[in-house]
Design a protein around this motif. Structure first.
Motif, mmCIF file in Angstrom:
data_model
loop_
_atom_site.group_PDB
_atom_site.id
_atom_site.type_symbol
_atom_site.label_atom_id
_atom_site.label_comp_id
_atom_site.label_asym_id
_atom_site.label_seq_id
_atom_site.Cartn_x
_atom_site.Cartn_y
_atom_site.Cartn_z
ATOM 1 N N GLU A 142 -6.458 13.231 8.174
ATOM 2 C CA GLU A 142 -7.846 12.756 8.165
ATOM 3 C C GLU A 142 -8.020 11.482 7.342
ATOM 4 O OE1 GLU A 142 -12.377 14.313 7.121
ATOM 5 O OE2 GLU A 142 -10.677 15.626 6.690
ATOM 6 N N PHE A 143 -7.267 11.363 6.270
ATOM 7 C CA PHE A 143 -7.447 10.236 5.357
ATOM 8 C C PHE A 143 -6.219 9.328 5.295
ATOM 9 C CE2 PHE A 143 -10.595 13.301 3.976
ATOM 10 C CZ PHE A 143 -11.712 12.492 3.849
ATOM 11 N N GLY A 144 -5.583 9.142 6.442
ATOM 12 C CA GLY A 144 -4.424 8.249 6.501
ATOM 13 C C GLY A 144 -4.740 6.856 6.003
ATOM 14 N N TRP A 145 -5.963 6.395 6.278
ATOM 15 C CA TRP A 145 -6.385 5.071 5.824
ATOM 16 C C TRP A 145 -6.343 4.985 4.289
ATOM 17 C CZ3 TRP A 145 -10.577 4.980 2.592
ATOM 18 C CH2 TRP A 145 -11.421 6.101 2.616
ATOM 19 N N LEU A 146 -6.679 6.082 3.625
ATOM 20 C CA LEU A 146 -6.671 6.083 2.164
ATOM 21 C C LEU A 146 -5.230 6.053 1.647
ATOM 22 C CD1 LEU A 146 -8.672 6.220 -0.210
ATOM 23 C CD2 LEU A 146 -8.436 8.691 -0.154
ATOM 24 N N TYR A 147 -4.356 6.797 2.291
ATOM 25 C CA TYR A 147 -2.943 6.796 1.916
ATOM 26 C C TYR A 147 -2.358 5.384 2.034
ATOM 27 C CZ TYR A 147 -2.341 11.869 1.543
ATOM 28 O OH TYR A 147 -2.391 13.184 1.134
ATOM 29 N N SER A 148 -2.670 4.704 3.129
ATOM 30 C CA SER A 148 -2.098 3.361 3.303
ATOM 31 C C SER A 148 -2.801 2.325 2.420
ATOM 32 C CB SER A 148 -2.141 2.936 4.773
ATOM 33 O OG SER A 148 -3.458 2.849 5.236
ATOM 34 N N MET A 149 -4.118 2.418 2.287
ATOM 35 C CA MET A 149 -4.855 1.441 1.480
ATOM 36 C C MET A 149 -4.468 1.516 0.007
ATOM 37 S SD MET A 149 -8.929 1.219 0.700
ATOM 38 C CE MET A 149 -9.595 0.086 1.874
ATOM 39 N N TRP A 150 -4.304 2.719 -0.500
ATOM 40 C CA TRP A 150 -4.025 2.900 -1.914
ATOM 41 C C TRP A 150 -2.543 2.791 -2.259
ATOM 42 C CZ3 TRP A 150 -7.428 7.106 -4.660
ATOM 43 C CH2 TRP A 150 -8.770 6.739 -4.562
ATOM 44 N N SER A 151 -1.662 2.674 -1.288
ATOM 45 C CA SER A 151 -0.227 2.572 -1.562
ATOM 46 C C SER A 151 0.098 1.194 -2.116
ATOM 47 C CB SER A 151 0.580 2.847 -0.288
ATOM 48 O OG SER A 151 0.568 4.213 -0.022
ATOM 49 N N ALA A 152 -0.200 1.025 -3.358
ATOM 50 C CA ALA A 152 0.012 -0.257 -4.032
ATOM 51 C C ALA A 152 0.239 0.030 -5.520
ATOM 52 C CB ALA A 152 -1.209 -1.156 -3.827
ATOM 53 N N SER A 153 0.132 -0.992 -6.292
ATOM 54 C CA SER A 153 0.335 -0.836 -7.735
ATOM 55 C C SER A 153 -0.865 -0.151 -8.386
ATOM 56 C CB SER A 153 0.533 -2.210 -8.373
ATOM 57 O OG SER A 153 -0.685 -2.938 -8.307
ATOM 58 N N ARG A 154 -0.653 0.298 -9.602
ATOM 59 C CA ARG A 154 -1.734 0.879 -10.394
ATOM 60 C C ARG A 154 -2.852 -0.159 -10.572
ATOM 61 N NH1 ARG A 154 1.157 3.293 -13.720
ATOM 62 N NH2 ARG A 154 0.763 5.417 -13.087
ATOM 63 N N GLY A 155 -2.478 -1.425 -10.595
ATOM 64 C CA GLY A 155 -3.480 -2.487 -10.700
ATOM 65 C C GLY A 155 -4.474 -2.450 -9.556
ATOM 66 N N PHE A 156 -4.014 -2.109 -8.348
ATOM 67 C CA PHE A 156 -4.938 -1.984 -7.225
ATOM 68 C C PHE A 156 -5.918 -0.843 -7.464
ATOM 69 C CE2 PHE A 156 -6.304 0.180 -3.413
ATOM 70 C CZ PHE A 156 -6.974 -0.845 -2.769
ATOM 71 N N LEU A 157 -5.431 0.293 -7.961
ATOM 72 C CA LEU A 157 -6.322 1.430 -8.226
ATOM 73 C C LEU A 157 -7.394 1.058 -9.246
ATOM 74 C CD1 LEU A 157 -3.761 4.377 -8.381
ATOM 75 C CD2 LEU A 157 -5.302 3.779 -6.492
ATOM 76 N N VAL A 158 -7.028 0.218 -10.196
ATOM 77 C CA VAL A 158 -7.998 -0.247 -11.188
ATOM 78 C C VAL A 158 -8.970 -1.226 -10.542
ATOM 79 C CG1 VAL A 158 -8.259 -1.648 -13.290
ATOM 80 C CG2 VAL A 158 -6.528 0.162 -13.192
ATOM 81 N N ARG A 159 -8.436 -2.217 -9.816
ATOM 82 C CA ARG A 159 -9.292 -3.264 -9.223
ATOM 83 C C ARG A 159 -10.241 -2.734 -8.167
ATOM 84 N NH1 ARG A 159 -4.539 -5.724 -8.632
ATOM 85 N NH2 ARG A 159 -4.670 -5.641 -6.358
ATOM 86 N N TRP A 160 -9.777 -1.804 -7.315
ATOM 87 C CA TRP A 160 -10.653 -1.385 -6.231
ATOM 88 C C TRP A 160 -11.369 -0.071 -6.518
ATOM 89 C CZ3 TRP A 160 -13.894 -3.325 -3.346
ATOM 90 C CH2 TRP A 160 -14.495 -2.596 -2.306
ATOM 91 N N PRO A 161 -10.750 1.104 -6.408
ATOM 92 C CA PRO A 161 -11.579 2.304 -6.530
ATOM 93 C C PRO A 161 -12.200 2.533 -7.907
ATOM 94 C CG PRO A 161 -9.275 2.909 -6.196
ATOM 95 C CD PRO A 161 -9.365 1.424 -6.061
ATOM 96 N N MET A 162 -11.595 2.013 -8.966
ATOM 97 C CA MET A 162 -12.177 2.243 -10.294
ATOM 98 C C MET A 162 -13.235 1.212 -10.677
ATOM 99 S SD MET A 162 -9.057 3.490 -12.685
ATOM 100 C CE MET A 162 -7.719 4.469 -12.012
#
Length: 186
Positions: A142-162
């Protein structure tokens, strides 16, 4: 200014805007109103909180304090994927606006605490996003888009979802506030 301080300042600015330009202005009783093709303010608040809490979890920080605020609510509210959809879901009726607001602000406080202790060197490291999402109970089909979008560095998790995702939806909430005729600048 070090990076951690800058990130905390960015988040603080967004949370201040959320608090003073949305939550303090829009009465709780109208935060569920929706315009054609849009979501309510309450949905946007829940949505950003759920994404930020999930990003914390994937980054290795457990947002248990915030999660405890949802304890005892209808299981549709606390299901692993609840709140992740861009489109408002019917289960929003099972969480009262004051609790929703407290939950979101608690999550953002936890993001702030995470950012304030962030080691710059870890930003380039890619956490096990797929493992973290699976561990959190997020269905890959169901959330394949989230798996692919978030498959990056921890910096991406900080810059986008946080940070970025929250800022983006706070802008949306301000636009909804204005459509409700509640702009303080009129």
């Amino acid at each position: 200014m070090d990076l951690s301080t800058w990130l905390v300042d960015e988040l603080d600015d967004t949370v201040l805007r959320l608090s003073t330009q949305v939550l303090e202005i829009v009465p709780a009783e109208v935060r569920r109103e929706r315009f054609p093709g849009g979501n309510s303010i309450d949905w946007a608040v829940f949505h950003v909180a759920r994404h930020a809490a999930l990003a914390l979890r994937v980054a290795g920080h457990d947002p248990a304090m915030s999660d405890s605020l949802l304890a005892g609510l209808d299981p549709s509210v606390t299901a692993p994927a609840s709140g992740l959809h861009e489109v408002q879901q019917p289960f929003l009726e099972f969480i009262e606006t004051p609790l929703l607001e407290a939950y979101a602000l608690s999550v953002l406080d936890e993001v702030r605490a995470y950012l304030s202790h962030l080691d710059e060197a870890t930003l380039e490291v890619a956490p096990d996003v797929a493992g973290g999402l699976r561990s959190a109970g997020i269905d890959e089909g169901e959330f394949g888009w989230l798996y692919s979008m978030w498959s990056a560095s921890r910096g991406f998790l900080v810059r986008w979802p946080m940070i970025g995702h929250v800022t983006n939806h706070v802008g949306e909430m301000i636009a909804t506030r204005n459509q409700l005729g509640l702009s303080p600048f009129r």
